[in-house]
Design a protein around this motif. Structure first.
Motif, PDB file in Angstrom:
ATOM      1  N   TYR A   1      56.546  38.847  46.273  1.00  0.00           N
ATOM      2  CA  TYR A   1      56.905  38.803  44.851  1.00  0.00           C
ATOM      3  C   TYR A   1      56.054  39.771  44.034  1.00  0.00           C
ATOM      4  CZ  TYR A   1      60.086  34.897  45.529  1.00  0.00           C
ATOM      5  OH  TYR A   1      61.155  34.116  45.931  1.00  0.00           O
ATOM      6  N   MET A   2      54.752  39.787  44.284  1.00  0.00           N
ATOM      7  CA  MET A   2      53.902  40.715  43.548  1.00  0.00           C
ATOM      8  C   MET A   2      54.149  42.154  43.971  1.00  0.00           C
ATOM      9  SD  MET A   2      51.936  41.081  41.070  1.00  0.00           S
ATOM     10  CE  MET A   2      51.857  39.328  40.745  1.00  0.00           C
ATOM     11  N   GLU A   3      54.396  42.362  45.246  1.00  0.00           N
ATOM     12  CA  GLU A   3      54.688  43.711  45.720  1.00  0.00           C
ATOM     13  C   GLU A   3      55.917  44.280  45.023  1.00  0.00           C
ATOM     14  OE1 GLU A   3      55.089  43.489  49.935  1.00  0.00           O
ATOM     15  OE2 GLU A   3      52.979  42.930  50.264  1.00  0.00           O
ATOM     16  N   LYS A   4      56.964  43.467  44.915  1.00  0.00           N
ATOM     17  CA  LYS A   4      58.196  43.934  44.275  1.00  0.00           C
ATOM     18  C   LYS A   4      57.974  44.190  42.782  1.00  0.00           C
ATOM     19  CE  LYS A   4      60.966  43.961  47.839  1.00  0.00           C
ATOM     20  NZ  LYS A   4      61.509  45.254  48.366  1.00  0.00           N
ATOM     21  N   TYR A   5      57.225  43.303  42.127  1.00  0.00           N
ATOM     22  CA  TYR A   5      56.942  43.506  40.697  1.00  0.00           C
ATOM     23  C   TYR A   5      56.194  44.814  40.489  1.00  0.00           C
ATOM     24  CZ  TYR A   5      54.975  42.905  36.044  1.00  0.00           C
ATOM     25  OH  TYR A   5      54.607  43.104  34.725  1.00  0.00           O
ATOM     26  N   GLN A   6      55.220  45.106  41.334  1.00  0.00           N
ATOM     27  CA  GLN A   6      54.390  46.294  41.161  1.00  0.00           C
ATOM     28  C   GLN A   6      55.126  47.590  41.498  1.00  0.00           C
ATOM     29  OE1 GLN A   6      50.899  45.248  43.432  1.00  0.00           O
ATOM     30  NE2 GLN A   6      50.004  44.120  41.729  1.00  0.00           N
ATOM     31  N   HIS A   7      56.318  47.477  42.062  1.00  0.00           N
ATOM     32  CA  HIS A   7      57.183  48.659  42.177  1.00  0.00           C
ATOM     33  C   HIS A   7      57.659  49.101  40.795  1.00  0.00           C
ATOM     34  CE1 HIS A   7      57.432  49.291  46.451  1.00  0.00           C
ATOM     35  NE2 HIS A   7      57.778  48.034  46.681  1.00  0.00           N
ATOM     36  N   HIS A   8      57.719  48.165  39.867  1.00  0.00           N
ATOM     37  CA  HIS A   8      58.189  48.451  38.512  1.00  0.00           C
ATOM     38  C   HIS A   8      57.037  48.717  37.543  1.00  0.00           C
ATOM     39  CE1 HIS A   8      62.278  47.202  39.590  1.00  0.00           C
ATOM     40  NE2 HIS A   8      61.732  46.180  40.227  1.00  0.00           N
ATOM     41  N   ILE A   9      55.993  47.909  37.622  1.00  0.00           N
ATOM     42  CA  ILE A   9      54.846  48.036  36.718  1.00  0.00           C
ATOM     43  C   ILE A   9      53.570  47.996  37.546  1.00  0.00           C
ATOM     44  CG2 ILE A   9      53.593  47.049  34.769  1.00  0.00           C
ATOM     45  CD1 ILE A   9      56.197  45.890  33.752  1.00  0.00           C
ATOM     46  N   ALA A  10      52.828  49.070  37.535  1.00  0.00           N
ATOM     47  CA  ALA A  10      51.610  49.175  38.330  1.00  0.00           C
ATOM     48  C   ALA A  10      50.496  48.329  37.709  1.00  0.00           C
ATOM     49  CB  ALA A  10      51.163  50.636  38.404  1.00  0.00           C
ATOM     50  N   PRO A  11      49.509  47.930  38.500  1.00  0.00           N
ATOM     51  CA  PRO A  11      48.347  47.224  37.949  1.00  0.00           C
ATOM     52  C   PRO A  11      47.640  48.078  36.898  1.00  0.00           C
ATOM     53  CG  PRO A  11      48.366  47.083  40.343  1.00  0.00           C
ATOM     54  CD  PRO A  11      49.422  48.070  39.969  1.00  0.00           C
ATOM     55  N   SER A  12      47.063  47.408  35.916  1.00  0.00           N
ATOM     56  CA  SER A  12      46.312  48.121  34.879  1.00  0.00           C
ATOM     57  C   SER A  12      45.009  48.664  35.454  1.00  0.00           C
ATOM     58  CB  SER A  12      46.003  47.177  33.712  1.00  0.00           C
ATOM     59  OG  SER A  12      47.187  46.674  33.139  1.00  0.00           O
ATOM     60  N   GLU A  13      44.503  49.692  34.811  1.00  0.00           N
ATOM     61  CA  GLU A  13      43.183  50.205  35.162  1.00  0.00           C
ATOM     62  C   GLU A  13      42.107  49.342  34.491  1.00  0.00           C
ATOM     63  OE1 GLU A  13      42.400  52.499  37.221  1.00  0.00           O
ATOM     64  OE2 GLU A  13      44.306  53.545  37.576  1.00  0.00           O
ATOM     65  N   PRO A  14      40.989  49.099  35.190  1.00  0.00           N
ATOM     66  CA  PRO A  14      40.639  49.518  36.537  1.00  0.00           C
ATOM     67  C   PRO A  14      41.430  48.738  37.592  1.00  0.00           C
ATOM     68  CG  PRO A  14      38.674  48.881  35.256  1.00  0.00           C
ATOM     69  CD  PRO A  14      39.875  48.389  34.519  1.00  0.00           C
ATOM     70  N   VAL A  15      42.158  49.468  38.444  1.00  0.00           N
ATOM     71  CA  VAL A  15      42.991  48.844  39.464  1.00  0.00           C
ATOM     72  C   VAL A  15      42.157  47.994  40.419  1.00  0.00           C
ATOM     73  CG1 VAL A  15      44.533  49.309  41.406  1.00  0.00           C
ATOM     74  CG2 VAL A  15      44.736  50.644  39.309  1.00  0.00           C
ATOM     75  N   LYS A  16      40.952  48.449  40.720  1.00  0.00           N
ATOM     76  CA  LYS A  16      40.124  47.727  41.692  1.00  0.00           C
ATOM     77  C   LYS A  16      39.735  46.333  41.197  1.00  0.00           C
ATOM     78  CE  LYS A  16      35.725  49.711  40.107  1.00  0.00           C
ATOM     79  NZ  LYS A  16      34.551  50.522  40.499  1.00  0.00           N
ATOM     80  N   GLU A  17      39.914  46.069  39.908  1.00  0.00           N
ATOM     81  CA  GLU A  17      39.566  44.761  39.358  1.00  0.00           C
ATOM     82  C   GLU A  17      40.788  43.860  39.157  1.00  0.00           C
ATOM     83  OE1 GLU A  17      35.570  46.333  37.013  1.00  0.00           O
ATOM     84  OE2 GLU A  17      37.204  45.441  35.850  1.00  0.00           O
ATOM     85  N   TRP A  18      41.929  44.296  39.671  1.00  0.00           N
ATOM     86  CA  TRP A  18      43.158  43.515  39.507  1.00  0.00           C
ATOM     87  C   TRP A  18      43.005  42.099  40.054  1.00  0.00           C
ATOM     88  CZ3 TRP A  18      46.285  40.740  42.686  1.00  0.00           C
ATOM     89  CH2 TRP A  18      47.506  40.306  42.145  1.00  0.00           C
TER      90      TRP A  18
END
Length: 332
Positions: free
Chosen positions: A250-267
Motif C-alpha cells: 500500500y505504501m509502495e503504491k502510494y509513493q509511486h504518486h507522491i514521494a516521501p518529503s525531505e529529509p527522505v531518510k527520516e520518513w
C-alpha cells in the motif's frame, strides 16, 4: 428531504462506538425509492463529530467525486432535554471482507492529497473535526510542527483524563513535545525545504473503507479532515489494529504518486511519530487499552534527544509490524 417524501423504514445499521447509525428507506415524491445513512451524536464533542463529518465529506466529494458517500445535510434536534446532532448522507451497502486494491485505492488517496490544497495556505481546518470522539485542534498555523504539536497535546490531554497517572509516560510526552516534534517535523520546513498542506481523511483505517456491493467502487467514510502534512495520514497504518494497510504494497503504491518529503531518510521516524497520535487517541477512547503501553513506536526517536531515551517508559508491550519498504531509500 423533499416535501412529500414517504419514510418506509428506519433500521439500525452499522457499528459505531460513539454514535447511533441507521439506514433510512424512503419513497421520493417522484415515486422512486432511495436509501439514506443517518448518524446521530449527543454529548461532549457531538457537534464536532457531526458538523466536522459534513464539512469533511463535502470537501472530499468536491475533490474526488465518488470516493465518499454524498453528504445531504446535518442539523440538530432535542430528545427531551438532550441536544442531538445528526448527519444525513447517501447509503452504500458495503463489503468489508475484501481488501481494497492497493494501486486503485492509493491512487485515489494521492489524488485527494494533491488536489486538497489549503484555502489559507496554512495547516488547520475551517471548523473542529473529530477522530473517533476526540475533537481535533484545527486552528490555522504556518508551522506544521506547531499544528501537529497542538493535535498531539489534544490526545495526550484526553488520555490523561481517563487513565491512571504514569510519571514515565508524562516524561516521554514532554520529550516528544519539547524536543522530538520541533526537531523531526521542523526539518520539513527548514534549510530551504517546504511542504504544502494537504487535505487528509484523518482516520483512514480499514473499518472506514469499504467496497460498494453494487458498483464495486472503493468508498471511504467517517472522515475528520484537516490540512496537514500528507504523511500524517499513514500513522494509523503502523498501529497494531491495521490488517490490510500495514502491508508494504500500500505504501509502495502510494509513493509511486507522491514521494516521501525531505529529509527522505527520516520518513520512517516521522511515521513512528505520527503513529503515536492514533495510539493515544485509541487509549483515550478505551481506558486501560494496551495501546497506551505500546511504546515501541518511539524506538529510534531517542536520537533526536540523545541525553534521554524516550522509549523507556516502564511497562511496555511488543509492537509487531512489518516495516515499510519502497523504491525510495528509506530508513528501517
Amino acid at each position: 428531504m423533499p416535501k412529500g417524501t414517504q419514510v418506509v423504514s428506519a433500521e439500525s445499521c452499522g457499528i459505531s462506538t460513539w454514535t447511533k447509525t441507521a439506514k433510512i428507506s424512503i419513497i421520493l415524491p417522484s415515486g422512486e425509492p432511495a436509501s439514506y445513512f443517518l448518524k446521530c451524536a449527543r454529548g461532549t464533542g457531538a457537534r464536532a463529530i457531526i458538523e466536522g463529518e459534513w464539512l469533511s465529506v463535502s470537501t472530499i466529494e468536491a475533490l474526488v467525486q465518488g470516493l465518499v458517500p454524498k453528504a445531504l445535510g446535518w442539523g440538530q434536534y432535542y430528545d427531551d432535554d438532550a441536544q442531538v446532532f445528526f448527519f444525513l448522507g447517501d447509503f452504500h451497502d458495503m463489503d468489508f471482507s475484501v481488501a481494497p486494491d492497493p494501486a486503485r485505492f492509493t491512487a485515489q488517496i494521492a489524488e485527494l492529497h494533491r488536489r486538497g490544497t489549503s484555502p489559507t495556505g496554512m495547516f488547520g481546518f475551517s471548523a473542529p473535526t473529530a477522530c473517533g470522539k476526540m475533537v481535533r485542534t484545527v486552528s490555522w498555523e504556518k508551522s506544521w510542527a506547531a499544528s501537529f504539536t497542538a493535535q498531539l497535546q489534544d490526545v495526550i490531554k484526553y488520555d490523561k483524563r481517563v487513565n491512571e497517572p504514569w510519571p514515565e509516560y508524562d516524561a516521554a510526552c514532554k520529550q516528544l513535545i519539547d524536543v522530538v516534534v520541533p526537531r523531526l517535523l521542523g526539518a520539513l520546513q527548514s534549510d530551504g525545504r517546504e511542504i504544502v498542506p494537504a487535505l487528509i481523511h484523518g482516520d483512514l483505517w480499514e473499518r472506514n473503507v469499504g467496497i460498494d456491493r453494487e458498483t464495486r467502487q472503493i468508498v471511504v467514510f467517517d472522515p475528520g479532515c484537516t490540512y496537514a502534512h500528507n504523511e500524517m495520514e499513514f500513522g494509523t497504518w503502523r498501529c497494531s489494529w491495521a490488517f490490510h494497510f500495514s502491508k508494504p504494497i500500500y505504501m509502495e503504491k502510494y509513493q509511486h504518486h507522491i514521494a516521501p518529503s525531505e529529509p527522505v531518510k527520516e520518513w520512517d521516524d516521522r511515521n513512528k511519530l505520527y503513529s503515536i497520535h492514533p495510539n493515544l487517541n485509541n487509549s483515550a477512547g478505551h481506558p486501560g487499552h494496551v495501546s497506551r503501553e505500546t511504546y515501541a513506536p518511539m524506538d529510534g526517536l531517542e536520537k533526536y534527544n540523545p541525553e534521554k531515551d524516550i522509549s523507556v517508559t516502564g511497562d511496555r508491550s511488543p509492537f509487531a509490524m512489518k516495516p515499510f519498504h519502497s523504491h525510495f531509500s528509506l530508513t528501517k
